[in-house]
Design an enzyme around this catalytic site. Structure first.
Site, PDB file in Angstrom:
ATOM      1  N   SER A   3       0.898   6.138   3.939  1.00  0.00           N
ATOM      2  CA  SER A   3       1.233   7.225   4.060  1.00  0.00           C
ATOM      3  C   SER A   3       2.196   8.085   3.576  1.00  0.00           C
ATOM      4  O   SER A   3       2.748   7.938   2.921  1.00  0.00           O
ATOM      5  CB  SER A   3       1.632   6.500   5.396  1.00  0.00           C
ATOM      6  OG  SER A   3       0.895   6.539   6.403  1.00  0.00           O
TER       7      SER A   3
ATOM      8  N   ASN B   8      -6.446   4.840  15.931  1.00  0.00           N
ATOM      9  CA  ASN B   8      -7.686   4.207  17.704  1.00  0.00           C
ATOM     10  C   ASN B   8      -7.834   6.071  17.434  1.00  0.00           C
ATOM     11  O   ASN B   8      -9.222   6.193  17.823  1.00  0.00           O
ATOM     12  CB  ASN B   8      -6.814   3.756  18.552  1.00  0.00           C
ATOM     13  CG  ASN B   8      -6.783   2.192  18.238  1.00  0.00           C
ATOM     14  OD1 ASN B   8      -7.164   2.410  16.324  1.00  0.00           O
ATOM     15  ND2 ASN B   8      -7.403   1.645  19.119  1.00  0.00           N
ATOM     16  N   GLU B   9      -7.405   7.228  17.132  1.00  0.00           N
ATOM     17  CA  GLU B   9      -7.687   8.510  17.666  1.00  0.00           C
ATOM     18  C   GLU B   9      -8.706   8.886  17.053  1.00  0.00           C
ATOM     19  O   GLU B   9      -9.937   9.340  16.638  1.00  0.00           O
ATOM     20  CB  GLU B   9      -6.647   9.199  17.812  1.00  0.00           C
ATOM     21  CG  GLU B   9      -6.031   9.012  19.844  1.00  0.00           C
ATOM     22  CD  GLU B   9      -4.916   7.980  19.653  1.00  0.00           C
ATOM     23  OE1 GLU B   9      -4.796   7.405  17.630  1.00  0.00           O
ATOM     24  OE2 GLU B   9      -4.962   7.177  21.007  1.00  0.00           O
TER      25      GLU B   9
ATOM     26  N   GLN C 161       0.695  -1.611   0.169  1.00  0.00           N
ATOM     27  CA  GLN C 161      -0.289  -0.116  -0.082  1.00  0.00           C
ATOM     28  C   GLN C 161       0.966   1.582  -0.351  1.00  0.00           C
ATOM     29  O   GLN C 161       2.498   2.002   0.871  1.00  0.00           O
ATOM     30  CB  GLN C 161      -0.614  -0.179   1.214  1.00  0.00           C
ATOM     31  CG  GLN C 161      -1.364  -0.716   1.492  1.00  0.00           C
ATOM     32  CD  GLN C 161      -3.012  -0.919   2.412  1.00  0.00           C
ATOM     33  OE1 GLN C 161      -3.703   0.120   2.265  1.00  0.00           O
ATOM     34  NE2 GLN C 161      -2.776  -1.619   3.957  1.00  0.00           N
ATOM     35  N   GLY C 162       0.081   1.907  -0.116  1.00  0.00           N
ATOM     36  CA  GLY C 162       1.252   3.162  -0.955  1.00  0.00           C
ATOM     37  C   GLY C 162       0.224   5.076   0.173  1.00  0.00           C
ATOM     38  O   GLY C 162      -0.485   5.223  -0.948  1.00  0.00           O
TER      39      GLY C 162
ATOM     40  N   GLU D  14     -11.207  -2.222   4.511  1.00  0.00           N
ATOM     41  CA  GLU D  14      -9.802  -2.722   5.429  1.00  0.00           C
ATOM     42  C   GLU D  14     -10.514  -2.526   7.491  1.00  0.00           C
ATOM     43  O   GLU D  14      -9.584  -3.607   8.333  1.00  0.00           O
ATOM     44  CB  GLU D  14      -8.449  -1.271   5.942  1.00  0.00           C
ATOM     45  CG  GLU D  14      -7.471  -1.723   6.647  1.00  0.00           C
ATOM     46  CD  GLU D  14      -6.159  -0.925   5.783  1.00  0.00           C
ATOM     47  OE1 GLU D  14      -5.115  -1.146   6.048  1.00  0.00           O
ATOM     48  OE2 GLU D  14      -6.305   0.613   6.103  1.00  0.00           O
TER      49      GLU D  14
END
Lengths: 388, 351
Positions: free
Chosen positions: A128, A371-372, A125-126, A243
């Protein structure tokens, strides 16, 4: 409400179980974050595909089995029960594939899905970038249109499996004048193109589970674009939904861990009961794994009746990542002074996998959207609280 | 495999919800608090009109003959609206118990039709609870004695009232003398019946706790959207958002646990009792978390008599130990998962 498996589902479970008993390697494979281990896991994907088990929910024409979500859950339960190898191509099969099926052209589906099913193409995956983590709309890596090519320049980071993967899917900024989530495009590209430099990043366990990727005027055909130019954000959000929602972490995984934790506790009970909080944590772990399985079945049944995955996908991600931490922290506490031993330490016996799991569990609340960020999504989209 | 409720069940739930929204507003609950009995005849009669009291009375006795799954939906609503009435003790638990008494017991004919039409109140005394709810208004008490079932008239018992912090609860210490005349089922039959009552009661509490948890979350959301500080609604601050998001997670993952318990109980599955205890633990945890977080979001208002939060919060606190405290239910789960030969792990979820 009818919480029974049909005859057909029971037969399906037997069939899965029988195949796995015959085929799951007796010796665990080496870590897929090593070169040899990666190759072993790729070969395993090929073997799964040989039995038509690598992507059970896909249509038969592209290498799947046409299973519904309940059959998928059954498959996953048996898969974890059999302690079968981790799925080196899960980013492709569980995350990209549903997106590809929804947004891809026929030509793209035929081109990518069968090779994904067999493990010939392993996907990374790309998303970030150094300046775009939780704030994914801050993506800067650019793809400039030049005839029937995009010319990509910039950097991606924390790309899982990218060290040995074949292909990458991700978001790139195609409109240089755009801001935030506008002007982004979803592009698929092979990682061996000229101008790509992959720099492995060592993880907490010392292995290179992810990588930085540098793009220096990398030319990618426009036919590798998924959906329209500028529609990347919407497409990516669909992937993120899969996801967090259902497919990234199937409940069998946690139920298998909870079972192992109960066994571990019982083996050490005589010493461990001096700290009653450990017994309680084991109990909570088992109940948590059950709750996660039940919630997943409930979602699957609602989807089968025409429902949609909404913000509850975010509750899933928080729940399983915190449960995984609880279970592995509890295992470490049970193992006591031996918990720190590396898996290959002469006196580690078979306890090393708990350390591996403990380290990996630390990442759970961070990857796939921290999670934030999930709590923000729940608060704003599920509870209707005002945006910040 | 279908983990959803039938359309008919949901429609009935929705009708009850609409009714309670109008008939059980917080101001009305406060008025009922002030009465000596703590109960409203009017409300009870209206609940009977809705068909709730007839829900699990068999059709031959004038009821609708529904079961545990229907009650789970209704009990969520009774919790959400904090109905000041031990309705499900009579209409769910006593109806279930009376229906299963040996067929020659005249009690069934005498009481089941009255439960169905809403004219009878039946209190239940079980050793897991130190007190009996609503004993003062009961027309009949069904009491445990060494696993036997006894049916006792109110004038045969001595009651002493024990006030609870939860204004709607009416708890009584019951003194009585068992005799051959009061015994309606011997221990060999009663043991299983009382186990059935306990499981259904714990399930009912679990469902009420889910409703209470949701109500307190909703109150917290409302308050944080309206209350402004630093020039903004406090609900726009992440520290506040995350408190409430955590509650939503707990509720989301307690619900299917409660629903599984109801289904397994209704279908006599071998693990039903364990699933009920799990449900009770999960729902109580969600309710207490919701109370704590909603209180925090309410700020000082949450600590006042004036704010409605108190009526739901105190109910949630009180119900935590009703029909088995956490130690009781954890022990039941632990005895199951730590027993030799218990099959755990993937694929065992619905046994």
């Amino acid at each position: 409400m009818r919480l029974e498996y049909t005859e057909r589902q029971q037969r399906f479970r037997k069939e899965v179980r029988a195949w796995l008993e015959q085929n799951v390697p007796k010796q665990p494979l080496r870590s897929f974050d090593t070169e040899e281990g990666f190759a072993e896991h790729r070969a395993w994907e090929g073997k799964l595909a040989g039995g038509h088990w690598s992507a059970v929910t896909w249509p038969k024409e592209v290498g799947g089995r046409g299973c519904d979500l309940i059959e998928w859950l059954i498959f996953e339960e048996e898969y974890w029960r059999a302690s079968a190898p981790l799925r080196v191509n899960q980013n492709g099969i569980f995350l990209l594939a549903p997106t590809l099926m929804e947004y891809g052209t026929e030509e793209q589906k035929q081109r990518f899905l069968p090779r994904m099913a067999t493990g010939e193409d392993i996907w990374a995956q790309g998303w970030s970038e150094p300046g775009a983590g939780s704030d994914m709309a801050a993506i800067r890596c650019k793809a400039v249109r030049d005839g029937d090519h995009y010319v990509i320049s910039g950097q991606k980071t924390w790309s899982t499996r990218a060290v040995w993967a074949d292909w990458l899917f991700g978001l790139f900024r195609t409109d240089p004048n755009s801001v935030r989530h506008h002007g982004l495009t979803f592009i698929l590209l092979p990682l061996n193109l000229p101008g790509i430099t992959i720099r492995p990043v060592q993880q907490l366990n010392g292995e290179t589970g992810f990588a930085e990727i540098f793009f220096d005027e990398v030319r990618v055909p426009v036919s590798n674009r998924l959906a329209d130019e500028g529609a990347g954000w919407q497409v990516a959000m669909a992937t993120a939904g899969f996801e967090r929602g259902l497919m990234l972490r199937s409940p069998g995984r946690f139920q298998q861990t909870a079972k192992a934790l109960v066994d571990l506790y019982l083996r050490h009970q005589a010493r461990i009961d001096a700290d009653p909080s450990i017994r309680d944590a084991v109990l909570q772990s088992w109940m948590g794994a059950e709750a996660y399985a039940l919630a997943t079945y409930r979602t699957a049944c609602r989807l089968a009746k025409g429902g949609q995955i909404g913000a509850e996908a975010s509750t899933n991600k928080i729940f399983w990542s915190e449960l995984d931490l609880l279970m592995h922290e509890t295992a470490m506490r049970i193992l006591g002074a031996r918990a720190e031993l590396m898996p290959h330490a002469p006196d580690a016996g078979d306890i090393g996998r708990w350390l591996d799991g403990f380290l990996f569990a630390q990442a759970g609340p961070i990857y796939a959207g921290t999670n934030e960020i999930q709590r923000n999504i729940i608060a704003e989209r599920m509870l209707g609280l005002p945006r910040s | 495999m279908d983990f959803t409720f039938e359309e008919q069940q949901v429609a009935f739930r929705d009708a009850v919800r609409k009714f309670l929204m109008v008939e059980a507003a917080p101001e009305m609950l406060r008025e009922i608090w002030e009465t000596e009995s703590g109960r409203s005849k009017d409300l009870r009669a209206k609940l009977a009109d809705q068909g709730i009291t007839a829900l699990s009375v068999p059709e031959e006795f004038g009821g609708i003959g529904l079961g545990d799954l229907d009650w789970v939906l209704i009990n969520q609503e009774l919790g959400y609206y904090a109905i000041p009435d031990s309705l499900s003790d009579t209409a769910y638990l006593a109806a279930w118990l009376l229906t299963r008494l040996p067929s020659d017991v005249a009690l069934k004919k005498a009481w089941l039709p009255r439960i169905a039409n809403g004219t009878a109140r039946i209190a239940i005394g079980h050793p897991v609870n130190p007190f009996v709810s609503d004993a003062q208004l009961a027309d009949l008490l069904l009491l445990w004695h060494d696993d036997e079932v006894h049916a006792v008239q109110r004038d045969q018992v001595k009651l002493s009232f024990n006030p609870s912090i939860e204004m709607s609860r009416r708890l009584y210490q019951v003194k009585w003398t068992p005799s051959d005349a009061t015994r309606v089922a011997p221990a060999r039959i009663g043991r299983e019946l009382w186990e059935g009552v306990l499981n259904r009661a714990a399930l009912a509490v679990s469902a009420q706790q889910l409703g209470l948890a949701q109500r307190m979350l909703d109150l917290g959301i409302d308050h944080s959207a309206q209350r402004k500080q630093f020039g903004k609604p406090i609900g726009s601050f992440q520290a506040v958002k995350h408190q409430l998001a955590d509650v939503a997670v707990k509720i989301e993952f307690a619900k299917p646990v409660v629903f599984r318990a109801a289904h397994c109980l209704a279908n006599n599955r071998p693990r039903a009792a364990v699933h009920v205890s799990h449900a009770k633990l999960a729902a109580c945890e969600a309710a207490w978390a919701s109370a704590r977080r909603s209180m925090q979001v309410h700020g000082a208002m949450g600590y006042t008599w004036e704010a409605d939060l108190q009526m739901f919060m105190k109910r949630a606190w009180a119900l935590d130990a009703a029909w088995g405290d956490r130690a009781f239910h954890k022990t039941r789960v632990a005895q199951f998962i730590f027993a030799e030969g218990t099959a755990l792990g993937p694929g065992e979820t619905f046994n």
